[in-house]
Write an enzyme that holds these catalytic residues in place. Structure first.
Site, mmCIF file in Angstrom:
data_model
loop_
_atom_site.group_PDB
_atom_site.id
_atom_site.type_symbol
_atom_site.label_atom_id
_atom_site.label_comp_id
_atom_site.label_asym_id
_atom_site.label_seq_id
_atom_site.Cartn_x
_atom_site.Cartn_y
_atom_site.Cartn_z
ATOM 1 N N CYS A 100 -10.812 -11.405 21.408
ATOM 2 C CA CYS A 100 -10.042 -10.622 20.442
ATOM 3 C C CYS A 100 -8.854 -9.957 21.112
ATOM 4 O O CYS A 100 -8.162 -9.150 20.504
ATOM 5 C CB CYS A 100 -10.939 -9.595 19.743
ATOM 6 N N TYR B 290 -22.523 -12.160 25.288
ATOM 7 C CA TYR B 290 -21.981 -11.197 24.310
ATOM 8 C C TYR B 290 -22.255 -11.741 22.908
ATOM 9 O O TYR B 290 -21.345 -11.912 22.103
ATOM 10 C CB TYR B 290 -20.467 -10.984 24.488
ATOM 11 N N CYS C 200 0.840 -1.205 0.000
ATOM 12 C CA CYS C 200 0.000 0.000 0.000
ATOM 13 C C CYS C 200 0.871 1.249 0.000
ATOM 14 O O CYS C 200 1.849 1.325 0.742
ATOM 15 C CB CYS C 200 -0.865 -0.028 1.257
ATOM 16 N N GLU D 207 -26.987 -9.989 25.024
ATOM 17 C CA GLU D 207 -26.311 -8.938 24.260
ATOM 18 C C GLU D 207 -26.854 -7.587 24.726
ATOM 19 O O GLU D 207 -28.040 -7.452 24.981
ATOM 20 C CB GLU D 207 -26.568 -9.171 22.763
ATOM 21 N N CYS E 166 -2.066 -0.528 9.145
ATOM 22 C CA CYS E 166 -1.459 -1.850 8.966
ATOM 23 C C CYS E 166 -0.137 -1.928 9.729
ATOM 24 O O CYS E 166 0.930 -1.693 9.161
ATOM 25 C CB CYS E 166 -1.204 -2.123 7.484
ATOM 26 N N ASP F 184 -17.855 -14.162 24.412
ATOM 27 C CA ASP F 184 -17.127 -13.502 23.317
ATOM 28 C C ASP F 184 -17.119 -12.004 23.581
ATOM 29 O O ASP F 184 -17.743 -11.228 22.860
ATOM 30 C CB ASP F 184 -17.821 -13.827 21.980
ATOM 31 N N CYS G 30 -8.267 1.029 0.049
ATOM 32 C CA CYS G 30 -7.582 0.280 1.098
ATOM 33 C C CYS G 30 -7.570 -1.191 0.703
ATOM 34 O O CYS G 30 -8.622 -1.775 0.416
ATOM 35 C CB CYS G 30 -8.292 0.474 2.431
ATOM 36 N N GLN H 119 -18.794 -10.036 12.672
ATOM 37 C CA GLN H 119 -17.377 -10.353 12.440
ATOM 38 C C GLN H 119 -16.913 -9.751 11.111
ATOM 39 O O GLN H 119 -17.585 -9.920 10.094
ATOM 40 C CB GLN H 119 -17.168 -11.874 12.410
ATOM 41 N N CYS I 136 -0.648 6.112 7.148
ATOM 42 C CA CYS I 136 -1.940 5.699 7.689
ATOM 43 C C CYS I 136 -1.806 5.012 9.040
ATOM 44 O O CYS I 136 -2.493 5.346 9.986
ATOM 45 C CB CYS I 136 -2.641 4.811 6.659
HETATM 46 N N1 SAH Z 1 -20.449 -13.205 19.477
HETATM 47 C C1 SAH Z 1 -20.778 -12.179 18.538
HETATM 48 C C2 SAH Z 1 -20.415 -10.769 19.006
HETATM 49 C C3 SAH Z 1 -19.041 -10.584 19.587
HETATM 50 S S1 SAH Z 1 -18.504 -8.923 19.792
HETATM 51 C C4 SAH Z 1 -20.202 -12.490 17.175
HETATM 52 O O1 SAH Z 1 -19.322 -13.321 17.050
HETATM 53 O O2 SAH Z 1 -20.641 -11.874 16.202
HETATM 54 C C5 SAH Z 1 -18.945 -8.553 21.411
HETATM 55 C C6 SAH Z 1 -20.399 -8.200 21.612
HETATM 56 O O3 SAH Z 1 -20.576 -7.889 22.996
HETATM 57 C C7 SAH Z 1 -20.885 -6.995 20.841
HETATM 58 O O4 SAH Z 1 -22.054 -7.346 20.142
HETATM 59 C C8 SAH Z 1 -21.206 -5.950 21.922
HETATM 60 O O5 SAH Z 1 -22.307 -5.138 21.601
HETATM 61 C C9 SAH Z 1 -21.517 -6.828 23.106
HETATM 62 N N2 SAH Z 1 -21.305 -6.244 24.436
HETATM 63 C C10 SAH Z 1 -20.407 -5.316 24.807
HETATM 64 N N3 SAH Z 1 -20.486 -5.097 26.128
HETATM 65 C C11 SAH Z 1 -21.456 -5.909 26.609
HETATM 66 C C12 SAH Z 1 -21.987 -6.159 27.910
HETATM 67 N N4 SAH Z 1 -21.534 -5.513 28.989
HETATM 68 N N5 SAH Z 1 -22.955 -7.077 28.040
HETATM 69 C C13 SAH Z 1 -23.435 -7.742 26.960
HETATM 70 N N6 SAH Z 1 -22.962 -7.549 25.701
HETATM 71 C C14 SAH Z 1 -21.987 -6.654 25.531
#
Ligand code: SAH
Length: 453
Positions: free
Chosen positions: A408, A312, A72, A333, A81, A381, A159, A283, A78
Site C-alpha cells: 500500500c 502479514y 463533497c 499475522e 480527499c 502484504d 461521506c 481490505q 476535511c
Molecule cells: N493480507 C491481508 C492483510 C494485509 S494488511 C489482507 O489482504 O487482508 C497488513 C497486516 O499485517 C495486518 O493484518 C497487520 O495486523 C499485520 N501486521 C502488521 N505488522 C506485522 C508484523 N510485524 N508481523 C506480522 N503481521 C503484521
C-alpha cells in the site's frame, strides 16, 4: 526569499505523494493543498522555511484542466480527499507516475509498471469508517473527521466514500447523544466517554458491525442505543464496545465487549466466506480487492504442488483464496483476533491444507527457515512501513521461486525490491491497483522471480 504572509502567484507543476500541489517560486519549492498540476494560483504563504514554503490558496487565477468541482461540501475543511478536486482519470495518471517514479528513484529499478487498474467505483467504495466524536457547547454531537493536521472534528453528515447506511447509523448516534446527554471524549481534559464510532459493512452479505470506542468500561444508556440501532437497521448483526482509555492517537484499544449479536461479521470475497472481527484488518474496497487478489494469484502462478507462505496475512484472505492451487499454506499475522479469524475462515471454506501462526512476520519467517521450511512462493502484504530488513534476508534464505509483493506504499515497495535485488530477485512485473480513489494512496502488486544464472 519568501516570508510568512507574502502573497504570490504560482504555477503548480506537480504534486506530492500526499496529494498536495507543488510549484517553484524563484527556485524555492512551494506546497499548496487543494491545487492541481496545471493551476495558476494566488497563494497566501502560511509557513516559510529556508528551503521550502507552504501556501494557502486565495484564488485560482487559471484552473488546471484536471480540475472538477468537488462533489463533497466539506472537501476543503476535511482534507480526507486529497484528490477530491481532480478528474478521476488524472488522479489515476498521477498515481501511476508516482509508482513508476518510486521504482526508478527510490528503488533504482528501471521498471515500467503495467497500466493502473482503476477502482470498481470512485464513490462509496469504502466498507469501513472511523468517525471521531465531539460535542459542542450545546451538547450536540459533531461526528465526522479530523480537520487536516488537527484534532478538531469536522462534522460530516454523509461521506461520499462510504455506504449510505453509515449516515443512518451516525444520525441515530447523534440523536441518542443529544437525548441522553452522552459526553464525547475530550482529548485535553481526558474526560468524557465516547471517542469514536467505528463502522464496518460486509458488502456481499450486507452485514454491518457497529463499534463504539469508549473511554471507560461501560457505556451509559447502551440498551437504548442498541434498541434504536437494531430497530432501525436489521442488517446490524454486531454491536461492540471497544475500550480505549489511553492518551493516544490510536483509535482502537485491545479489549472488545459484545453488546449485541455476533462478535464478527461475515463477508464473501473471491467466492469465499470471511469472518471479520473488529480488531482484524480487512481490505476497505471490497470489489477492487477482488481484482487485486486475482492479480496476486496470477503472479503467484501456482500449479498445485507448492508450499505457499502468506506473510502479514490478516484474516487469511490472500492465502485462502489461493489455497486450492497449492499443496500447503502457512499464514503469519501478528494480531491474535485476525489469526483466530483466519483459522475459522479456513474451516468455513473447507480449506484443510492451511495453518496460521500468530507472530511477527520477521520472527516467524526466521523460525520457519530454521525448521527447514522452503516455500515455493511467498506472498507479503506488509503495512505502509514495508518489510523488516531482516525479513528480506530470511526470505532470500528460504529461496522461493517467486515473491508476490502486495503493497500500500510504493516507496517502501521500491526500497524492498531494491534490497531483494541484492539477493538475486528481480521484479518481473508490477501493477498499480487504485484501491483508494480520492485518497493519495495507491496499492501495487509486484512479482519478483529468482534470477537463474
Ligand atoms: N493480507 C491481508 C492483510 C494485509 S494488511 C489482507 O489482504 O487482508 C497488513 C497486516 O499485517 C495486518 O493484518 C497487520 O495486523 C499485520 N501486521 C502488521 N505488522 C506485522 C508484523 N510485524 N508481523 C506480522 N503481521 C503484521
Amino acid at each position: 526569499m519568501l516570508k510568512k504572509n507574502d502573497e504570490i502567484a504560482l504555477n503548480i507543476d506537480s504534486c506530492t505523494a500526499l496529494g498536495s500541489g507543488v510549484g517553484k517560486y524563484k527556485g524555492m519549492t512551494v506546497f499548496a493543498a487543494n491545487t492541481a498540476p496545471g493551476d495558476h494560483v494566488l497563494l497566501h504563504i502560511i509557513k516559510a522555511k529556508p528551503n521550502y514554503a507552504v501556501g494557502k490558496v486565495v484564488k485560482v487565477i487559471h484552473p488546471s484542466k484536471m480540475r472538477i468541482t468537488p462533489a463533497c461540501n466539506v472537501f476543503e475543511k476535511c482534507g480526507g480527499c486529497a484528490f477530491g478536486h481532480l478528474n478521476y482519470k488524472d488522479e489515476l495518471q498521477i498515481k501511476y507516475t508516482q509508482v513508476k517514479d518510486n521504482f526508478n528513484r527510490l528503488g533504482g529499478l528501471d521498471i515500467i509498471p503495467q497500466p493502473i487498474i482503476p477502482s470498481v467505483s470512485e464513490n462509496r467504495y469504502r466498507n469501513k469508517a472511523q468517525f471521531p466524536v465531539s460535542t459542542d457547547k450545546f451538547g450536540l454531537a459533531e461526528i465526522g473527521f479530523f480537520a487536516p493536521h488537527s484534532h478538531r472534528v469536522v462534522d460530516c453528515a454523509d461521506c461520499l466514500l462510504q455506504p449510505e447506511d453509515f449516515k443512518k447509523i451516525t444520525d441515530i448516534f447523534r440523536n441518542w447523544i443529544r437525548i441522553f446527554k452522552i459526553p464525547a471524549y475530550d482529548e485535553r481534559s481526558r474526560k468524557g466517554i465516547l471517542r469514536h464510532i467505528y463502522l464496518r459493512k460486509a458488502v456481499s452479505t450486507g452485514e454491518i458491525m457497529v463499534c463504539a470506542v469508549i473511554n471507560g468500561n461501560s457505556l451509559p444508556y447502551s440498551d437504548e442505543l442498541v434498541f434504536e440501532l437494531t430497530d432501525a437497521m436489521p442488517s446490524i448483526k454486531s454491536i461492540i464496545l471497544n475500550i480505549n482509555k489511553k492518551d493516544t492517537n490510536v483509535v482502537l484499544g485491545d479489549k472488545c465487549i459484545t453488546l449485541y449479536g455476533k462478535d464478527y461479521i461475515t463477508d464473501i470475497l473471491c467466492g469465499l466466506k470471511f469472518n471479520i472481527s473488529p480488531l482484524s484488518f480487512y481490505q476497505v474496497n471490497h470489489d477492487t480487492a477482488e481484482i487485486l487478489y486475482k492479480k496476486a494469484a496470477e503472479y503467484a502462478d501456482l500449479k498445485g504442488d507448492e508450499t505457499l507462505l502468506d506473510l502479514y496475512c490478516g484474516t487469511g484472505t490472500i492465502g485462502l483464496t489461493m489455497a486450492n492451487k497449492a499443496k500447503s499454506l502457512i499464514g503469519v499475522e501478528i494480531i491474535p483476533q485476525a489469526v483466530e479469524n483466519a483459522n475459522r475462515n479456513a474451516e468455513l471454506n473447507g480449506v484443510k491444507n492451511a495453518r496460521f501462526i500468530c507472530a511477527d512476520a520477521a520472527k516467524a519467517a526466521e523460525m520457519l527457515e530454521s525448521e527447514g521450511v522452503r516455500p515455493d512462493v511467498i506472498v507479503v502484504d506488509p503495512p505502509r512501513k514495508g518489510c523488516d530488513e531482516s525479513l528480506i534476508g530470511t526470505i532470500a534464505k528460504m529461496n522461493p521461486e517467486r515473491i508476490v509483493y502486495v503493497s500500500c506504499d510504493s516507496a517502501t515497495l521500491a526500497r524492498d525490491c531494491k534490497r531483494l535485488k541484492e539477493y538475486g530477485y528481480e521484479v518481473k512485473e508490477a501493477t498499480p491497483v487504485d484501491m483508494f480513489p480520492r485518497a493519495p494512496h495507491c496499492e501495487t502488486v509486484a512479482v519478483l522471480s529468482k534470477i537463474h544464472n
